[in-house]
Structure formats: C-alpha cells, structure tokens
Design a protein around this motif. Structure first.
Motif, mmCIF file in Angstrom:
data_model
loop_
_atom_site.group_PDB
_atom_site.id
_atom_site.type_symbol
_atom_site.label_atom_id
_atom_site.label_comp_id
_atom_site.label_asym_id
_atom_site.label_seq_id
_atom_site.Cartn_x
_atom_site.Cartn_y
_atom_site.Cartn_z
ATOM 1 N N LEU A 14 -12.617 -44.175 -10.906
ATOM 2 C CA LEU A 14 -12.918 -42.852 -10.392
ATOM 3 C C LEU A 14 -13.889 -42.117 -11.296
ATOM 4 N N GLN A 15 -13.698 -42.237 -12.603
ATOM 5 C CA GLN A 15 -14.613 -41.578 -13.521
ATOM 6 C C GLN A 15 -15.983 -42.239 -13.499
ATOM 7 N N LEU A 16 -16.008 -43.555 -13.362
ATOM 8 C CA LEU A 16 -17.284 -44.256 -13.334
ATOM 9 C C LEU A 16 -18.058 -43.921 -12.064
ATOM 10 N N THR A 17 -17.371 -43.898 -10.931
ATOM 11 C CA THR A 17 -18.069 -43.609 -9.689
ATOM 12 C C THR A 17 -18.476 -42.149 -9.614
ATOM 13 N N ALA A 18 -17.842 -41.305 -10.421
ATOM 14 C CA ALA A 18 -18.267 -39.910 -10.474
ATOM 15 C C ALA A 18 -19.694 -39.795 -10.993
ATOM 16 N N PHE A 19 -20.134 -40.800 -11.717
ATOM 17 C CA PHE A 19 -21.502 -40.838 -12.202
ATOM 18 C C PHE A 19 -22.418 -41.564 -11.222
ATOM 19 N N GLY A 20 -21.903 -41.885 -10.047
ATOM 20 C CA GLY A 20 -22.710 -42.563 -9.056
ATOM 21 C C GLY A 20 -22.791 -44.055 -9.254
ATOM 22 N N ARG A 21 -21.863 -44.624 -10.029
ATOM 23 C CA ARG A 21 -21.883 -46.052 -10.302
ATOM 24 C C ARG A 21 -20.755 -46.730 -9.545
ATOM 25 N N SER A 22 -21.061 -47.834 -8.917
ATOM 26 C CA SER A 22 -20.025 -48.598 -8.226
ATOM 27 C C SER A 22 -19.879 -49.993 -8.798
ATOM 28 N N SER A 23 -20.718 -50.329 -9.791
ATOM 29 C CA SER A 23 -20.624 -51.637 -10.420
ATOM 30 C C SER A 23 -21.109 -51.539 -11.851
ATOM 31 N N ALA A 24 -20.780 -52.563 -12.632
ATOM 32 C CA ALA A 24 -21.214 -52.635 -14.020
ATOM 33 C C ALA A 24 -21.829 -53.998 -14.264
ATOM 34 N N PRO A 25 -22.732 -54.119 -15.240
ATOM 35 C CA PRO A 25 -23.348 -55.426 -15.507
ATOM 36 C C PRO A 25 -22.295 -56.481 -15.794
ATOM 37 N N ASP A 26 -22.534 -57.696 -15.294
ATOM 38 C CA ASP A 26 -21.518 -58.734 -15.452
ATOM 39 C C ASP A 26 -21.544 -59.384 -16.824
ATOM 40 N N THR A 27 -22.516 -59.057 -17.661
ATOM 41 C CA THR A 27 -22.511 -59.574 -19.029
ATOM 42 C C THR A 27 -22.766 -58.456 -20.035
ATOM 43 N N GLN A 28 -22.209 -57.281 -19.777
ATOM 44 C CA GLN A 28 -22.347 -56.173 -20.710
ATOM 45 C C GLN A 28 -21.681 -56.528 -22.035
ATOM 46 N N ALA A 29 -22.362 -56.242 -23.143
ATOM 47 C CA ALA A 29 -21.853 -56.596 -24.470
ATOM 48 C C ALA A 29 -21.042 -55.454 -25.062
ATOM 49 N N PHE A 30 -19.957 -55.811 -25.744
ATOM 50 C CA PHE A 30 -19.158 -54.864 -26.510
ATOM 51 C C PHE A 30 -19.033 -55.398 -27.933
ATOM 52 N N THR A 31 -19.203 -54.528 -28.899
ATOM 53 C CA THR A 31 -19.091 -54.923 -30.297
ATOM 54 C C THR A 31 -17.627 -55.032 -30.690
ATOM 55 N N ASP A 32 -17.286 -56.110 -31.393
ATOM 56 C CA ASP A 32 -15.935 -56.253 -31.932
ATOM 57 C C ASP A 32 -16.026 -56.524 -33.429
ATOM 58 N N ALA A 33 -14.939 -56.951 -34.035
ATOM 59 C CA ALA A 33 -14.874 -57.066 -35.489
ATOM 60 C C ALA A 33 -15.836 -58.094 -36.061
ATOM 61 N N THR A 34 -16.205 -59.102 -35.278
ATOM 62 C CA THR A 34 -17.043 -60.174 -35.820
ATOM 63 C C THR A 34 -18.380 -60.335 -35.114
ATOM 64 N N GLY A 35 -18.619 -59.570 -34.062
ATOM 65 C CA GLY A 35 -19.881 -59.721 -33.348
ATOM 66 C C GLY A 35 -19.860 -59.022 -32.015
ATOM 67 N N GLU A 36 -20.150 -59.766 -30.953
ATOM 68 C CA GLU A 36 -20.171 -59.203 -29.609
ATOM 69 C C GLU A 36 -19.387 -60.081 -28.650
ATOM 70 N N VAL A 37 -18.684 -59.424 -27.742
ATOM 71 C CA VAL A 37 -17.959 -60.111 -26.684
ATOM 72 C C VAL A 37 -18.584 -59.718 -25.353
ATOM 73 N N ARG A 38 -18.650 -60.665 -24.435
ATOM 74 C CA ARG A 38 -19.219 -60.395 -23.116
ATOM 75 C C ARG A 38 -18.315 -60.956 -22.026
ATOM 76 N N THR A 39 -18.410 -60.340 -20.852
ATOM 77 C CA THR A 39 -17.698 -60.820 -19.670
ATOM 78 C C THR A 39 -18.699 -61.192 -18.591
ATOM 79 N N PHE A 40 -18.476 -62.336 -17.983
ATOM 80 C CA PHE A 40 -19.283 -62.797 -16.854
ATOM 81 C C PHE A 40 -18.383 -62.865 -15.629
ATOM 82 N N SER A 41 -18.875 -62.355 -14.501
ATOM 83 C CA SER A 41 -18.124 -62.437 -13.252
ATOM 84 C C SER A 41 -18.824 -63.392 -12.302
ATOM 85 N N THR A 42 -18.080 -64.339 -11.776
ATOM 86 C CA THR A 42 -18.654 -65.270 -10.807
ATOM 87 C C THR A 42 -18.935 -64.589 -9.475
#
Length: 425
Positions: A14-42
């Motif tokens: 609900l908060q995301l779509t309030a900004f007019g977004r209905s999707s997010a990149p399928d390989t968006q990077a997030f920083t963690d303790a040792t580097g970056e983690v990504r998620t891919f959606s088939t």
C-alpha cells in the motif's frame, strides 16, 4: 523517514503503490554485512500488488511485515529496531499475538513496548504458541518462563521467521515441519501455510480464498535470492563462478536429490566456486586472493572430516554412535545447502546448556521410561507427540545467509562466525 524505509525494503504494497509503483526490479540490490544480496523473480518484476503485500487480516500485517526483501525475505534485528524507532513500536510487526514475549504483555507506552517486544527487537524472534498434543509420549513437569505465560496448553517458542524465498528447494515447511502434510505436495503445504499465517499472524477473520492462496504461493516460489557481490571477492558471477540469484534459479533440484542416506550421495554438493581455485594472484587482479579463499572454503565445506555424534535424528536413526561426515552430510542439496529430504535433527541448539536468560526452559518427562529432558524448544515433538522427536528441527536453506542474521532457529548465533564456532565446540 518511515515511508522511505518501506519503499527501500518493499515492506508494504500500500505504501509502495502510494508512490505510483506496482512493481519493483527483480534484481534490486541490498547491502548486507559482506556485500550485496539480490532477488530474481522468474515471473519478471516483483509484483507489489500480490496478496503477499496486502493486509488481509485485522491487525495491519501482511506477509511482507516479517518477510522483507532487504533481509533476504526474513527480518533482522537492525531493521526491526529501525521500524520501532520510526513510530515507537506501532508498526504492524509489533503485535501481541506473536510479536511480544507474552500475549499479555503491557504495550501501553513506548518504554513498555521496548520491553514487551525485546525478543523481536534483539534477535528477530517471533513467539510461536503450541500446546502438548493429547497423544504425547511425554508430559511437561516444569516451566521456567521469564515472561510468566507458558504452560502445557501453550508453550512459548521463540523462532526466526524462515525466508519466503528459494522455496523451490524445500523438502519440509516450517522449522518443525508442521506444515509438511502427509501425502501432499510442497505446493499444497505452502498454500496451507499461507492461509494459517494469515489467520494466525495477521489475525484474519476469514480464511484466504483459493485465488489468494495460489497467488501468494506463485509469488513466493518465483523468488530466488542469493549473495551477488562480496566486498572482498567482488562479483560472485565472474571467472566461472555461479553465485547470484539467476544462476540459483537454474539449479536442478527435486526432493531426495543427493540424499545423504541414499546410494549415490556425493559429498561435493557445493561447486559454485570451483573455478576460483585456479585464479592466480596478480597486481591486476585485486580480488584474486579472496576468490582463492572462497574456493578453499568450499572445498573444506565439502571434504573436511567431522566426527558426528550425539545428533538425534541421525546417529540414533542409523544406530551409529559416531559418523564420519562433512558439512554436506546435513547440507546435501546441491548449491542450496538444506537437506533434500525431511530429516529434522537435534544439533543441541535448544539444549539446557545453551539456554540464555531470555529464553523459557521446559522440563519434559517420558511417560514410559521416566527419562527427562530440559530444552528451550521441543521442536517437532510438539507436532508428533513422539519422544524421539524432542528438539528436532529442519536445517534451513543456506543461500543469502549474510543478509539475514541471526542464525539457528532461535537466533542464538549473532553472526556467521558464531555459527562456525558453534560447530568447533
């Protein structure tokens, strides 16, 4: 600040779509303790309109409340604390039905909420309430609950939310396997789990519709999450390496693949970084030494001999006091790291000797033999009623670990080094 935080972590549709977004990149990077983690959606881009992100109950929660992309689709204490600080502990994750140390906890003030939710804040633990089944081979003889609530009708069990990603590799659903239902597929189990979580965690008044269940399971099973970058070793998909979520999504798997207890078991179940053993150090390759180290670590994981003893669910089942194995004896699913069949084990994490003052301690007595066990969590025994299942838990999938501390079912290992030291003891 709060809105920006949720946009970053995909916490609420609900908060995301309030900004007019209905999707997010399928390989968006997030920083963690040792580097970056990504998620891919088939399925392509991550659909933030999916019921997974919707509040379908009565307390404002969604699946995304406890399964956040930034935390490899679990939660971490640091991010839970940030959510508390943003609004004084009023975020939907802070609810007394399972977020507080006791459902009777005082949450009337900010200070009271800090105390009531300290297991969630400090270790990212959710309270699971389960009673002793009527047919149990054991009885509860003593309770030492620092929060004054637990009893035989509802024990307080503090557990980490398992990631809602990489579910294509599951052999058992939930730490204690309570959603692994007889003669049903994992897909069905996940559908039932989604409904149960909505009725329980989200306090829904009505069950999910079949359409909602299928949409949630389709979303979850499309997700693949893995470390894609290491601060010291760099890109984990270069020079022949097979790190990252896209490579993971192509990993072969079926229930029973490379099972430790079956003929044909191959202990070299991890081969993602085999090619890095041939990387040569040079002034032009600043990552070479770190990549060689990763390759050596993979080899140790596959081959370093470990004398396994006292592990209920393994030594007793095989009738062998000591088994010579490796890390992959219990983490046999190729390049994934869970057990490829449902094989819950007691590795001692819930034992009395490792109990911390913030954990309840339970004493159980075998009704037939009189034997007693003290544990902070009886695990699968509360599902089956079997004494032999006392404190047995499944081994989780090992991908994207750096993004979701702390570790073990009860969050008792704050960092990955603590996990290694646990096995060194």
């Amino acid at each position: 600040m709060r809105r920006a935080f949720f946009v970053t972590t995909l916490a609420a549709a609900l908060q995301l779509t309030a900004f007019g977004r209905s999707s997010a990149p399928d390989t968006q990077a997030f920083t963690d303790a040792t580097g970056e983690v990504r998620t891919f959606s088939t399925n392509g881009a991550i659909d933030l309109r999916n019921p997974f992100f919707q509040s379908l109950g009565t307390n404002g929660r969604s699946c995304g409340s406890c399964h956040q992309a930034s935390d490899a689709w679990s939660i971490t204490p640091a991010h839970v604390q940030a959510r508390f600080d943003a609004d004084g502990g009023l975020d939907p994750i802070f609810r007394t039905n399972d977020g507080s140390n006791s459902p009777l906890a005082d949450v009337s003030t900010v200070e009271a909420r800090k105390e009531a939710y300290n297991m969630l804040l400090n270790k990212g633990l959710i309270r699971v309430g389960i009673g002793i089944p009527e047919n149990a081979e054991f009885e509860l003889t003593e309770v030492d609950d620092p929060y004054g609530y637990a009893s035989a009708s509802e024990l307080s069990l503090f557990r980490r939310p398992l990631p809602s990603t990489n579910l294509a590799f599951l052999s058992a659903v939930m730490w204690d396997g309570r959603e692994t239902l007889a003669n049903q597929s994992v897909h069905f189990d996940l559908s039932d789990q989604a409904n149960g979580a909505t009725l329980g965690h989200a306090a829904a008044a009505n069950p999910l519709s079949d359409t909602q269940r299928e949409a949630i399971v389709d979303f979850e099973t499309s997700l693949f999450t893995a470390q894609s970058k290491d601060f010291e070793a760099g890109n984990l998909q270069t020079q022949g390496a097979k790190g990252g979520p896209i490579q993971l999504s192509a990993q072969a798997y079926y229930v029973g693949i490379n099972d430790t207890l079956s003929p044909g078991f191959n202990p070299a179940s991890m081969d993602m970084f085999d090619t890095w053993s041939d990387v040569r150090s040079s002034s032009r390759e600043r990552f070479a030494d770190a990549r060689q180290s990763v390759a050596r670590g993979e080899t140790l994981f596959n081959t370093f001999p470990i004398q396994i003893s006292g592990v209920r669910g393994l030594n007793d089942v095989l009738g062998q006091e000591t088994i010579t194995g490796t890390c992959t004896t219990c983490h046999d699913a190729p390049n994934v790291g869970n057990h490829s069949v449902a094989l819950p084990l007691d590795i001692g994490v819930a034992s009395e000797s490792r109990r911390t003052p913030d954990m309840p301690l339970y004493t159980f007595r075998n009704k037939t033999t009189g034997e007693t066990i003290k544990t902070t969590d009886p695990g699968r025994a509360l599902i089956t009623g079997k004494w032999k299942h006392m404190s047995l838990f499944k081994g989780p999938i090992l991908r994207a670990l750096a993004a979701r501390p702390p570790y073990f079912h009860n969050g008792s290992a704050a960092a990955l080094r603590d996990v290694v030291e646990f096995y060194n003891d």
